[in-house]
Scaffold this motif. Structure first.
Motif, PDB file in Angstrom:
ATOM      1  N   PHE A 157      96.691 102.092 -32.227  1.00 57.94           N
ATOM      2  CA  PHE A 157      96.880 101.263 -31.040  1.00 57.94           C
ATOM      3  C   PHE A 157      96.480  99.824 -31.321  1.00 57.94           C
ATOM      4  CE2 PHE A 157      92.714 103.176 -31.071  1.00 57.94           C
ATOM      5  CZ  PHE A 157      91.855 102.140 -30.747  1.00 57.94           C
ATOM      6  N   TRP A 158      96.898  98.913 -30.428  1.00 59.17           N
ATOM      7  CA  TRP A 158      96.502  97.524 -30.477  1.00 59.17           C
ATOM      8  C   TRP A 158      95.217  97.385 -29.674  1.00 59.17           C
ATOM      9  CZ3 TRP A 158      96.956  93.344 -33.134  1.00 59.17           C
ATOM     10  CH2 TRP A 158      96.591  92.112 -32.586  1.00 59.17           C
ATOM     11  N   GLU A 159      94.212  96.773 -30.281  1.00 58.16           N
ATOM     12  CA  GLU A 159      92.912  96.574 -29.644  1.00 58.16           C
ATOM     13  C   GLU A 159      92.813  95.112 -29.208  1.00 58.16           C
ATOM     14  OE1 GLU A 159      88.480  98.186 -30.747  1.00 58.16           O
ATOM     15  OE2 GLU A 159      89.752  97.555 -32.395  1.00 58.16           O
ATOM     16  N   PRO A 160      93.167  94.799 -27.951  1.00 56.75           N
ATOM     17  CA  PRO A 160      93.259  93.407 -27.504  1.00 56.75           C
ATOM     18  C   PRO A 160      91.952  92.618 -27.635  1.00 56.75           C
ATOM     19  CG  PRO A 160      94.093  94.901 -25.803  1.00 56.75           C
ATOM     20  CD  PRO A 160      93.511  95.740 -26.892  1.00 56.75           C
ATOM     21  N   ALA A 161      90.819  93.239 -27.346  1.00 52.57           N
ATOM     22  CA  ALA A 161      89.539  92.519 -27.392  1.00 52.57           C
ATOM     23  C   ALA A 161      89.227  92.007 -28.795  1.00 52.57           C
ATOM     24  CB  ALA A 161      88.409  93.424 -26.900  1.00 52.57           C
ATOM     25  N   LYS A 162      89.735  92.672 -29.822  1.00 54.24           N
ATOM     26  CA  LYS A 162      89.478  92.274 -31.206  1.00 54.24           C
ATOM     27  C   LYS A 162      90.732  91.734 -31.899  1.00 54.24           C
ATOM     28  CE  LYS A 162      85.605  95.400 -31.686  1.00 54.24           C
ATOM     29  NZ  LYS A 162      85.017  96.524 -32.400  1.00 54.24           N
ATOM     30  N   SER A 163      91.838  91.667 -31.158  1.00 50.53           N
ATOM     31  CA  SER A 163      93.122  91.170 -31.683  1.00 50.53           C
ATOM     32  C   SER A 163      93.486  91.809 -33.017  1.00 50.53           C
ATOM     33  CB  SER A 163      93.084  89.640 -31.847  1.00 50.53           C
ATOM     34  OG  SER A 163      92.957  89.029 -30.599  1.00 50.53           O
ATOM     35  N   ARG A 164      93.470  93.136 -33.015  1.00 46.30           N
ATOM     36  CA  ARG A 164      93.805  93.862 -34.237  1.00 46.30           C
ATOM     37  C   ARG A 164      94.301  95.270 -33.905  1.00 46.30           C
ATOM     38  NH1 ARG A 164      87.723  95.240 -36.447  1.00 46.30           N
ATOM     39  NH2 ARG A 164      87.331  96.917 -34.961  1.00 46.30           N
ATOM     40  N   LEU A 165      94.996  95.842 -34.879  1.00 44.81           N
ATOM     41  CA  LEU A 165      95.382  97.243 -34.775  1.00 44.81           C
ATOM     42  C   LEU A 165      94.157  98.090 -35.089  1.00 44.81           C
ATOM     43  CD1 LEU A 165      98.800  97.083 -36.628  1.00 44.81           C
ATOM     44  CD2 LEU A 165      98.450  97.560 -34.194  1.00 44.81           C
ATOM     45  N   ALA A 166      94.106  99.276 -34.505  1.00 45.59           N
ATOM     46  CA  ALA A 166      92.975 100.179 -34.724  1.00 45.59           C
ATOM     47  C   ALA A 166      93.456 101.619 -34.643  1.00 45.59           C
ATOM     48  CB  ALA A 166      91.875  99.914 -33.688  1.00 45.59           C
ATOM     49  N   MET A 167      92.567 102.520 -35.039  1.00 45.43           N
ATOM     50  CA  MET A 167      92.856 103.952 -34.954  1.00 45.43           C
ATOM     51  C   MET A 167      91.658 104.665 -34.357  1.00 45.43           C
ATOM     52  SD  MET A 167      92.262 105.570 -38.654  1.00 45.43           S
ATOM     53  CE  MET A 167      90.663 105.432 -39.422  1.00 45.43           C
TER      54      MET A 167
ATOM     55  N   ASN B  83     105.099 103.989 -24.718  1.00 49.77           N
ATOM     56  CA  ASN B  83     105.331 103.151 -25.906  1.00 49.77           C
ATOM     57  C   ASN B  83     104.202 102.163 -26.185  1.00 49.77           C
ATOM     58  OD1 ASN B  83     107.814 104.284 -26.650  1.00 49.77           O
ATOM     59  ND2 ASN B  83     108.867 103.015 -25.152  1.00 49.77           N
ATOM     60  N   ALA B  84     102.988 102.464 -25.737  1.00 52.85           N
ATOM     61  CA  ALA B  84     101.851 101.568 -25.949  1.00 52.85           C
ATOM     62  C   ALA B  84     101.087 101.892 -27.226  1.00 52.85           C
ATOM     63  CB  ALA B  84     100.905 101.629 -24.755  1.00 52.85           C
ATOM     64  N   PHE B  85     101.186 103.128 -27.708  1.00 57.43           N
ATOM     65  CA  PHE B  85     100.474 103.505 -28.918  1.00 57.43           C
ATOM     66  C   PHE B  85     101.234 104.615 -29.625  1.00 57.43           C
ATOM     67  CE2 PHE B  85      98.729 106.110 -25.523  1.00 57.43           C
ATOM     68  CZ  PHE B  85      98.628 107.383 -26.077  1.00 57.43           C
TER      69      PHE B  85
END
Length: 188
Positions: free
Chosen positions: A104-114, A80-82
């Motif tokens: 997914f959530w991109e923690p280093a950039k504090s944003r959602l990404a694909m 359930n992480a992505f």
């Protein structure tokens, strides 16, 4: 030396206990009917959870060349992480398994990404922005003329089981619409 061995054994034992407790907690939750996907609701990726389930289908018959429809499936990863997605183009010639990727959530950039790969092994990646009912996926890819271009896909959520998909290409200071499709969710 003896202390180091004892310390390593102790640390390995702690890790083992933590793993067993986690496994017991998961087993307990499953045995008592709790839905583990609830954990995903606490994560930023949960903003895209409305896509998960069923088959999203768009009529592609106007594209010509025997195209019938496009099918996209969104499913949670096992942990359930992505969210994983696959897109298949269905035509008179058969099924082309065109795209396979992840949101997914991109923690280093504090944003959602694909991140996804197409049938030609091109890797496409970029940020995801959500503004109300519109989700925008921004990326750099090859356009319909075979040239590298800045692109965006906009998903406009119209209901729980319907969204409009629009592909735009950056032209000068603005965006040019290249294609638009209506997707409807059906049971698998």
């Amino acid at each position: 030396m003896k202390r180091a061995i004892v310390l390593v054994v102790f640390c390995v034992g702690l890790v083992g206990i933590a793993l067993m407790n986690n496994a017991l907690g998961v087993a307990h939750g499953v045995a008592h009917g709790s839905d583990l996907s609830v954990d995903a609701k606490k994560k930023p990726i949960s903003d895209l959870s409305w896509l998960v389930g069923g088959v999203w289908t768009a009529d592609a018959s106007k594209m010509g060349d025997g195209m019938k429809r496009i099918e996209t499936r969104y499913v949670w990863s096992d942990n359930n992480a992505f969210i994983r997605f696959t897109t298949h183009f269905i035509s008179d010639k058969g099924t082309a398994k065109t795209y396979d990727g992840n949101f997914f959530w991109e923690p280093a950039k504090s944003r959602l990404a694909m991140w996804y790969m197409d049938y030609a092994n091109e890797i496409i990646q970029g940020p995801i922005a959500i503004n109300g009912e519109t989700t925008t996926f921004s990326f750099h890819a090859t356009d319909f003329e075979g040239k590298p271009a800045d692109m965006q896909v906009e998903l406009l959520r119209k209901s729980a089981d319907k969204y409009q998909w629009t592909l735009n290409e950056k032209v000068g200071d603005g965006w040019k619409q290249l294609a638009t499709l209506e997707y409807v969710r059906t049971a698998e």
